[in-house]
Design a protein around this motif. Structure first.
Motif, PDB file in Angstrom:
ATOM      1  N   ARG A 120     -63.872  39.734  47.419  1.00  0.00           N
ATOM      2  CA  ARG A 120     -64.001  38.993  46.179  1.00  0.00           C
ATOM      3  C   ARG A 120     -63.158  37.716  46.199  1.00  0.00           C
ATOM      4  O   ARG A 120     -62.800  37.200  45.160  1.00  0.00           O
ATOM      5  CB  ARG A 120     -63.559  39.854  44.992  1.00  0.00           C
ATOM      6  N   VAL A 121     -62.845  37.208  47.359  1.00  0.00           N
ATOM      7  CA  VAL A 121     -62.106  35.948  47.469  1.00  0.00           C
ATOM      8  C   VAL A 121     -63.037  34.828  47.032  1.00  0.00           C
ATOM      9  O   VAL A 121     -64.139  34.693  47.558  1.00  0.00           O
ATOM     10  CB  VAL A 121     -61.608  35.722  48.911  1.00  0.00           C
ATOM     11  N   PRO A 122     -62.621  34.016  46.068  1.00  0.00           N
ATOM     12  CA  PRO A 122     -63.493  32.928  45.592  1.00  0.00           C
ATOM     13  C   PRO A 122     -63.849  31.954  46.714  1.00  0.00           C
ATOM     14  O   PRO A 122     -63.024  31.653  47.583  1.00  0.00           O
ATOM     15  CB  PRO A 122     -62.644  32.238  44.531  1.00  0.00           C
ATOM     16  N   LYS A 141     -61.734  29.556  50.227  1.00  0.00           N
ATOM     17  CA  LYS A 141     -61.989  29.885  51.631  1.00  0.00           C
ATOM     18  C   LYS A 141     -61.873  28.614  52.461  1.00  0.00           C
ATOM     19  O   LYS A 141     -62.265  27.550  52.040  1.00  0.00           O
ATOM     20  CB  LYS A 141     -63.368  30.507  51.796  1.00  0.00           C
ATOM     21  N   GLY A 142     -61.309  28.753  53.635  1.00  0.00           N
ATOM     22  CA  GLY A 142     -61.169  27.596  54.511  1.00  0.00           C
ATOM     23  C   GLY A 142     -59.836  27.592  55.220  1.00  0.00           C
ATOM     24  O   GLY A 142     -59.070  28.553  55.176  1.00  0.00           O
ATOM     25  N   TRP A 143     -59.546  26.511  55.885  1.00  0.00           N
ATOM     26  CA  TRP A 143     -58.349  26.371  56.703  1.00  0.00           C
ATOM     27  C   TRP A 143     -57.111  26.176  55.830  1.00  0.00           C
ATOM     28  O   TRP A 143     -57.147  25.454  54.840  1.00  0.00           O
ATOM     29  CB  TRP A 143     -58.510  25.181  57.640  1.00  0.00           C
ATOM     30  N   ASN A 201     -55.701  31.746  53.563  1.00  0.00           N
ATOM     31  CA  ASN A 201     -56.063  31.650  52.155  1.00  0.00           C
ATOM     32  C   ASN A 201     -56.513  33.000  51.601  1.00  0.00           C
ATOM     33  O   ASN A 201     -56.110  33.393  50.507  1.00  0.00           O
ATOM     34  CB  ASN A 201     -57.165  30.613  51.940  1.00  0.00           C
ATOM     35  N   ALA A 202     -57.330  33.706  52.340  1.00  0.00           N
ATOM     36  CA  ALA A 202     -57.814  35.008  51.868  1.00  0.00           C
ATOM     37  C   ALA A 202     -56.672  36.006  51.762  1.00  0.00           C
ATOM     38  O   ALA A 202     -56.575  36.754  50.782  1.00  0.00           O
ATOM     39  CB  ALA A 202     -58.891  35.536  52.811  1.00  0.00           C
ATOM     40  N   PHE A 236     -53.576  28.521  42.562  1.00  0.00           N
ATOM     41  CA  PHE A 236     -53.509  28.857  43.972  1.00  0.00           C
ATOM     42  C   PHE A 236     -53.563  27.616  44.839  1.00  0.00           C
ATOM     43  O   PHE A 236     -52.742  27.428  45.733  1.00  0.00           O
ATOM     44  CB  PHE A 236     -54.656  29.813  44.332  1.00  0.00           C
ATOM     45  N   LYS A 237     -54.541  26.761  44.557  1.00  0.00           N
ATOM     46  CA  LYS A 237     -54.696  25.525  45.343  1.00  0.00           C
ATOM     47  C   LYS A 237     -53.466  24.642  45.231  1.00  0.00           C
ATOM     48  O   LYS A 237     -53.030  24.049  46.231  1.00  0.00           O
ATOM     49  CB  LYS A 237     -55.927  24.759  44.882  1.00  0.00           C
TER      50      LYS A 237
END
Length: 82
Positions: A13-15, A19-21, A62-63, A77-78
């Protein structure tokens, strides 16, 4: 009865927005891991594993950070990961 929010405890359920580096995880490895309750980053101290661990953390960071720590929102989070 209270409802339990499982969006952060379930890795599936990770948005998609996060997701990404993760450059912080890639460059700061174990320091980033301690700050985000991602103790797998401590594998950085094992010889030969420390060669691939920054790449694993960069790709999956990130996950793992999302599931291992409580976040108010995707924007919070970001901002923290930036």
């Amino acid at each position: 009865m209270t409802s339990i929010d499982t969006t952060q405890s379930n890795p599936e359920r990770v948005p998609d927005e996060i997701k990404g580096w993760n450059w912080g995880a890639f460059l700061l490895t174990w320091i980033w891991g301690l700050g985000n309750n991602t103790l797998i980053a401590l594998l950085m101290f094992i010889p030969f594993v420390n060669i691939v661990m920054p790449f694993v953390l960069g790709a999956k960071g990130n996950a793992w950070a999302w599931t291992n720590k409580k976040w108010e929102s995707v924007e919070a989070f970001k901002a923290t990961q930036k």
